[in-house]
Write a protein that holds these residues in place. Structure first.
Motif, PDB file in Angstrom:
ATOM      1  N   GLY A  92       0.847  -1.202   0.000  1.00 17.23           N
ATOM      2  CA  GLY A  92       0.000   0.000   0.000  1.00 17.23           C
ATOM      3  C   GLY A  92       0.871   1.236   0.000  1.00 17.23           C
ATOM      4  N   HIS A  93       0.768   2.024  -1.049  1.00 14.54           N
ATOM      5  CA  HIS A  93       1.607   3.219  -1.169  1.00 14.54           C
ATOM      6  C   HIS A  93       1.201   4.263  -0.131  1.00 14.54           C
ATOM      7  N   LEU A  96      -1.845   6.267  -0.987  1.00 16.91           N
ATOM      8  CA  LEU A  96      -3.091   5.577  -1.323  1.00 16.91           C
ATOM      9  C   LEU A  96      -4.284   6.207  -0.612  1.00 16.91           C
ATOM     10  N   LYS A 100      -7.582   7.700  -2.453  1.00 21.89           N
ATOM     11  CA  LYS A 100      -8.887   7.114  -2.124  1.00 21.89           C
ATOM     12  C   LYS A 100      -9.856   8.196  -1.644  1.00 21.89           C
ATOM     13  N   VAL A 183      -3.553   2.688  -8.547  1.00 19.97           N
ATOM     14  CA  VAL A 183      -4.221   1.795  -7.589  1.00 19.97           C
ATOM     15  C   VAL A 183      -3.906   0.327  -7.853  1.00 19.97           C
ATOM     16  N   GLN A 186      -2.393  -2.693  -5.516  1.00 25.56           N
ATOM     17  CA  GLN A 186      -2.360  -2.252  -4.133  1.00 25.56           C
ATOM     18  C   GLN A 186      -3.531  -2.920  -3.396  1.00 25.56           C
ATOM     19  N   PRO A 187      -3.491  -2.946  -2.068  1.00 23.79           N
ATOM     20  CA  PRO A 187      -4.482  -3.729  -1.318  1.00 23.79           C
ATOM     21  C   PRO A 187      -5.826  -3.023  -1.160  1.00 23.79           C
ATOM     22  N   ASP A 188      -6.462  -2.680  -2.282  1.00 25.14           N
ATOM     23  CA  ASP A 188      -7.807  -2.098  -2.253  1.00 25.14           C
ATOM     24  C   ASP A 188      -8.490  -2.383  -3.584  1.00 25.14           C
ATOM     25  N   TYR A 382       5.685  -3.979  -6.775  1.00 21.71           N
ATOM     26  CA  TYR A 382       4.274  -4.356  -6.727  1.00 21.71           C
ATOM     27  C   TYR A 382       3.960  -5.533  -7.649  1.00 21.71           C
TER      28      TYR A 382
END
Length: 417
Positions: A92-93, A96, A100, A183, A186-188, A382
């Motif tokens: 996760g940057h 982020l 968001k 995005v 990444q964890p979303d 990533y």
């Protein structure tokens, strides 16, 4: 994008490795022969693993299964919380949360005056240029995106005429496409789908062929990254957009020809993921012919589609078809320095590493990943394929290779120093 949920769910009794393997295989829409073939084993081997007749394999094999099944965390497959390791997503940057928040905001009323659409379009163009030229591209575009998202939304809301509104929607779609690059991995996953769908809607409203092509190109990739169960959805949006764009090509500018070429390659890419060799190379050939119609020094400002990138695309097709020797041959023939984008260049080095690894040349694969890191550290950090290769070789029986891989794992941020 793949789900981050544990396939087991909350249970009192731990679920065995074989049961997890079976559930993940079925969630991805793979048969036992398909999973076995993609990992270099037989359907009978898969059956014995799932039934518990075989013990849990060694880490390199577990990592290979995790790659094919596209699990985002190794605990999804192993069930061992001590082996918690995100594979196909970075940690996760730092930006982020800001991005968001900008996507989630809903500016119904504001005293802020939107900039002219032409000015906003210039800012977006500069953002793409910055992304392609920076080794830390997520940091660069993560800093730009919140302001671009707000201003692009306002440009649409404050448009007085229909043509102004359509132009604003084209820019807004491109801003969301830029956000999707940030995005991705990444964890979303929910955020990724939000920006992908908003890009598609804004592009449709714009009626701009180029915006429509770009949004569809990214949506195709998002679906394909979801695994085999989503390949049909990837193909549907890909082929539907090509049917819309192809009649426009005789009078189209280079940007529309290039995005059509990029989409044409994507059909071949998905076919390669399915193991459809003839279809994959046929679409690669068609895309190459379209690239040859572009000026020799042209590259598309979003997709990097160009004459120079077709060699890199050939490596990707060969790798997805599990043709190690062929992917190495294409990698050796590709002039990497001609790829203008640093992130795209790094992606090519990663694909070359996959090819060398498939061909049984792990030392060369590690060397390719070092090149990827030199080009764009935020690309390799990533990338799940890079992580899988490095962690597998960190378990090598050869001391020197194990040391190299372990040092590289620290350099790439996969392990702590």
């Amino acid at each position: 994008m793949p789900s981050t949920a544990d396939p087991a769910g909350p249970q009192d009794e731990p679920i065995a490795f074989g049961q997890r393997l079976r559930m993940l295989r079925m969630r991805r829409g793979l048969s036992r022969p398909q999973l076995g073939g993609l990992t270099g084993y037989s359907a009978e081997w898969v059956k014995k693993l799932e039934s518990g007749q075989r013990s849990v394999p060694r880490l390199p094999v577990v990592l290979r299964l995790a790659e094919v099944l596209r699990v985002r965390d190794l605990t999804e497959l192993t069930g061992d919380q001590h082996s918690c390791l995100p594979l196909f997503a970075g940690a996760g940057h730092a930006r982020l949360g800001e991005v968001k928040a900008a996507v989630d905001a809903y500016p119904l009323s504001t005293q802020h005056q939107a900039p002219p659409v032409d000015h906003l379009a210039s800012r977006v163009t500069r953002a793409w240029t910055a992304r392609h030229s920076s080794p830390h591209h997520r940091e660069v575009i993560g800093a730009l995106l919140p302001g671009l998202i707000l201003d692009a939304q306002l440009a649409v809301r404050q448009a007085d005429r229909a043509d102004q509104r359509r132009a604003g929607q084209a820019v807004l779609s491109e801003v969301y496409s830029l956000a999707q690059f940030f995005v991705a991995y990444q964890p979303d996953a929910a955020l990724l789908w939000r920006v992908a769908e908003r890009a598609l809607i804004a592009a449709q409203e714009s009626e701009d062929p180029h915006a429509i092509g770009v949004a569809a190109w990214l949506a195709t990739q998002a679906h394909r990254d979801g695994g085999p169960a989503h390949f049909d959805a990837a193909d549907a949006i890909n082929r539907g957009t090509l049917a819309f764009l192809e009649p426009l090509l005789p009078d189209a500018p280079d940007t529309v020809l290039a995005i059509t070429g990029a989409l044409t390659f994507e059909v071949g890419y998905t076919a390669a993921c399915r193991g459809e060799t003839g279809t994959a190379w046929r679409y690669w050939d068609t895309a190459r012919a379209m690239a040859d119609r572009l000026p020799w020094d042209y590259y598309h400002p979003i997709t990097s589609f160009s004459r120079a990138v077709m060699g890199a695309h050939a490596v990707t097709v060969a790798v997805e078809l599990r043709a190690g020797n062929e992917s190495v041959r294409h990698a050796a023939a590709t002039d990497t320095s001609a790829i203008a984008s640093r992130p795209r260049r790094a992606r090519h080095w990663i694909e070359a590493a996959r090819g060398y690894h498939l061909d049984g040349q792990p030392d060369a694969a590690l060397a390719m990943l070092k090149e990827a890191h030199r080009s764009a550290p935020e690309t390799v950090a990533y990338n799940g394929y890079a992580k899988r290769i490095v962690l597998e070789e960190a378990n090598s029986s050869l001391t020197n290779r194990r040391r190299q891989a372990s040092d590289l794992a620290v350099t790439l941020g996969f392990l702590s120093a």
